[in-house]
Design a protein around this motif. Structure first.
Motif, PDB file in Angstrom:
ATOM      1  N   PHE A  15       0.826  -1.198   0.000  1.00  0.00           N
ATOM      2  CA  PHE A  15       0.000   0.000   0.000  1.00  0.00           C
ATOM      3  C   PHE A  15       0.868   1.259   0.000  1.00  0.00           C
ATOM      4  N   THR A  16       0.275   2.331  -0.524  1.00  0.00           N
ATOM      5  CA  THR A  16       0.842   3.671  -0.407  1.00  0.00           C
ATOM      6  C   THR A  16      -0.138   4.535   0.368  1.00  0.00           C
ATOM      7  N   CYS A  17       0.387   5.347   1.284  1.00  0.00           N
ATOM      8  CA  CYS A  17      -0.429   6.327   2.000  1.00  0.00           C
ATOM      9  C   CYS A  17       0.234   7.697   1.916  1.00  0.00           C
ATOM     10  N   TRP A  18      -0.567   8.716   1.668  1.00  0.00           N
ATOM     11  CA  TRP A  18      -0.115  10.095   1.804  1.00  0.00           C
ATOM     12  C   TRP A  18      -0.672  10.623   3.120  1.00  0.00           C
ATOM     13  N   ILE A  19       0.218  11.072   4.001  1.00  0.00           N
ATOM     14  CA  ILE A  19      -0.176  11.484   5.342  1.00  0.00           C
ATOM     15  C   ILE A  19       0.180  12.944   5.564  1.00  0.00           C
ATOM     16  N   ASP A  20      -0.728  13.681   6.152  1.00  0.00           N
ATOM     17  CA  ASP A  20      -0.497  15.091   6.459  1.00  0.00           C
ATOM     18  C   ASP A  20       0.446  15.185   7.656  1.00  0.00           C
ATOM     19  N   ALA A  21       1.666  15.628   7.409  1.00  0.00           N
ATOM     20  CA  ALA A  21       2.679  15.749   8.469  1.00  0.00           C
ATOM     21  C   ALA A  21       3.607  16.917   8.115  1.00  0.00           C
ATOM     22  N   PRO A  22       3.130  18.150   8.294  1.00  0.00           N
ATOM     23  CA  PRO A  22       3.855  19.333   7.814  1.00  0.00           C
ATOM     24  C   PRO A  22       5.286  19.446   8.311  1.00  0.00           C
ATOM     25  N   TRP A  23       5.519  19.206   9.608  1.00  0.00           N
ATOM     26  CA  TRP A  23       6.858  19.404  10.153  1.00  0.00           C
ATOM     27  C   TRP A  23       7.844  18.397   9.569  1.00  0.00           C
ATOM     28  N   VAL A  24       7.392  17.189   9.343  1.00  0.00           N
ATOM     29  CA  VAL A  24       8.249  16.178   8.721  1.00  0.00           C
ATOM     30  C   VAL A  24       8.504  16.530   7.261  1.00  0.00           C
ATOM     31  N   ALA A  25       7.452  16.921   6.560  1.00  0.00           N
ATOM     32  CA  ALA A  25       7.563  17.237   5.134  1.00  0.00           C
ATOM     33  C   ALA A  25       8.549  18.375   4.889  1.00  0.00           C
ATOM     34  N   ARG A  26       8.581  19.344   5.771  1.00  0.00           N
ATOM     35  CA  ARG A  26       9.452  20.515   5.574  1.00  0.00           C
ATOM     36  C   ARG A  26      10.916  20.210   5.850  1.00  0.00           C
ATOM     37  N   SER A  27      11.187  19.161   6.597  1.00  0.00           N
ATOM     38  CA  SER A  27      12.564  18.875   7.021  1.00  0.00           C
ATOM     39  C   SER A  27      13.172  17.647   6.362  1.00  0.00           C
ATOM     40  N   ALA A  28      12.366  16.825   5.707  1.00  0.00           N
ATOM     41  CA  ALA A  28      12.836  15.531   5.223  1.00  0.00           C
ATOM     42  C   ALA A  28      13.794  15.664   4.039  1.00  0.00           C
ATOM     43  N   SER A  29      14.778  14.761   4.005  1.00  0.00           N
ATOM     44  CA  SER A  29      15.724  14.660   2.900  1.00  0.00           C
ATOM     45  C   SER A  29      15.779  13.211   2.423  1.00  0.00           C
ATOM     46  N   PRO A  30      16.165  12.987   1.149  1.00  0.00           N
ATOM     47  CA  PRO A  30      16.278  11.612   0.648  1.00  0.00           C
ATOM     48  C   PRO A  30      17.179  10.752   1.530  1.00  0.00           C
ATOM     49  N   GLY A  31      16.750   9.527   1.779  1.00  0.00           N
ATOM     50  CA  GLY A  31      17.516   8.608   2.612  1.00  0.00           C
ATOM     51  C   GLY A  31      17.040   8.516   4.044  1.00  0.00           C
ATOM     52  N   GLN A  32      16.257   9.497   4.482  1.00  0.00           N
ATOM     53  CA  GLN A  32      15.783   9.487   5.868  1.00  0.00           C
ATOM     54  C   GLN A  32      14.500   8.665   6.006  1.00  0.00           C
ATOM     55  N   PHE A  33      14.148   8.405   7.265  1.00  0.00           N
ATOM     56  CA  PHE A  33      12.940   7.630   7.541  1.00  0.00           C
ATOM     57  C   PHE A  33      12.169   8.287   8.675  1.00  0.00           C
ATOM     58  N   LEU A  34      11.060   7.687   9.040  1.00  0.00           N
ATOM     59  CA  LEU A  34      10.271   8.186  10.165  1.00  0.00           C
ATOM     60  C   LEU A  34       9.664   7.002  10.895  1.00  0.00           C
TER      61      LEU A  34
END
Length: 275
Positions: A15-34
């Motif tokens: 499955f794919t989910c798009w989740i509203d997470a503004p603070w994560v979205a603004r700081s994320a870089s390729p290679g990172q996880f949550l």
């Protein structure tokens, strides 16, 4: 509130989910996880950030146990209890002299996509190799094709692309006159092990991303330790990316099975409660 904005089912368990997470979205870089937590009593699930769109983040996951099954049953408009991140170190990318090769096995395409996308944006020639057991299990092929100069596909049963394994295609790429400058490989541990064995004679740097069992994912519990160059490393804070030739893959695979029995009990109990 971490609202599920969109959801897509690729196959029976992916499955794919798009989740509203503004603070994560603004700081994320390729290679990172949550880390996601479905409910107040839920476990922490480490997941790779596949893409970002405004204040939303894209996650790709496969149902393997109780918590991922629970997440797969959630609908658009439902909310997760918590989303923690971004975690881990970003991928180290640059403009290479030769092609950058990205090898994805199964849902390893999720974490490899943002890295390959960024490499392309930096002006690199991107060669992507995707593999799965069959065509029905291939996901994100269109997205990978969009950011790749060349996309090669293999399936175990030959239902799509070349019949065989990603290592067969990788060897052919490495044997070309145009030598790659760097390889990334993400997928099942056994796949990454054999990618390392295939690539090592060609002396091309290899980076792998490891997703071991995690609890807190901030370096406190030590559950995600892996052996790299004979030293203990924590995938959550030292990784998730490591030198692909230095990882103890056999030890890594052994640790991945450590809680299988307990996970099976938890899944069975959840399914009985759900009817």
């Amino acid at each position: 509130m971490y609202v599920i904005k969109k959801k897509k089912q690729w196959s029976e368990k992916v499955f794919t989910c798009w989740i509203d997470a503004p603070w994560v979205a603004r700081s994320a870089s390729p290679g990172q996880f949550l880390v996601t937590i479905n409910s107040c009593k839920g476990e922490r699930i480490p997941m790779t950030i596949v893409d970002v769109d405004g204040d939303s983040i894209e996650l790709l996951f496969q149902v393997v146990g109780k918590s991922t099954l629970e997440l797969s049953k959630m609908s658009e408009g439902d909310s997760l209890y918590a989303v923690v991140g971004p975690l881990g170190n970003p991928s180290v990318l640059q403009k290479f002299d030769g092609p950058a090769v990205f090898v994805a096995g199964g849902i390893g395409v999720g974490p490899i996509y943002p890295i390959a996308k960024k490499a392309k944006e930096m002006g690199n020639k991107v060669i992507s190799i995707m593999g799965s057991r069959s065509e029905s299990l291939l996901v994100m092929t269109d997205q990978m094709r969009e950011i790749s100069d060349e996309l090669l596909i293999s399936t175990d049963d030959g239902s799509c692309g070349r019949k065989g394994f990603v290592t067969d295609l990788l060897r052919e790429v490495l044997e070309r006159n145009e030598k790659p400058s760097h390889i990334w490989a993400i997928g099942p541990a056994i796949m990454m092990k054999f990618v390392a064995l295939t690539a090592k004679p060609f002396n091309v740097p290899l980076t792998v991303s490891l997703n071991p069992i995690m609890v807190d994912a901030t370096g406190m519990c030590g559950v995600c330790r892996v052996y790299v160059n004979g030293e203990n490393k924590l995938a959550c804070v030292d990784g998730p990316e490591f030198d692909g030739y230095a990882v103890d893959y056999d030890g890594f695979m052994g640790r991945l099975t450590q809680y299988q029995e307990k996970e099976a009990v938890a899944l069975k109990h959840y399914m009985e409660l759900e009817g």
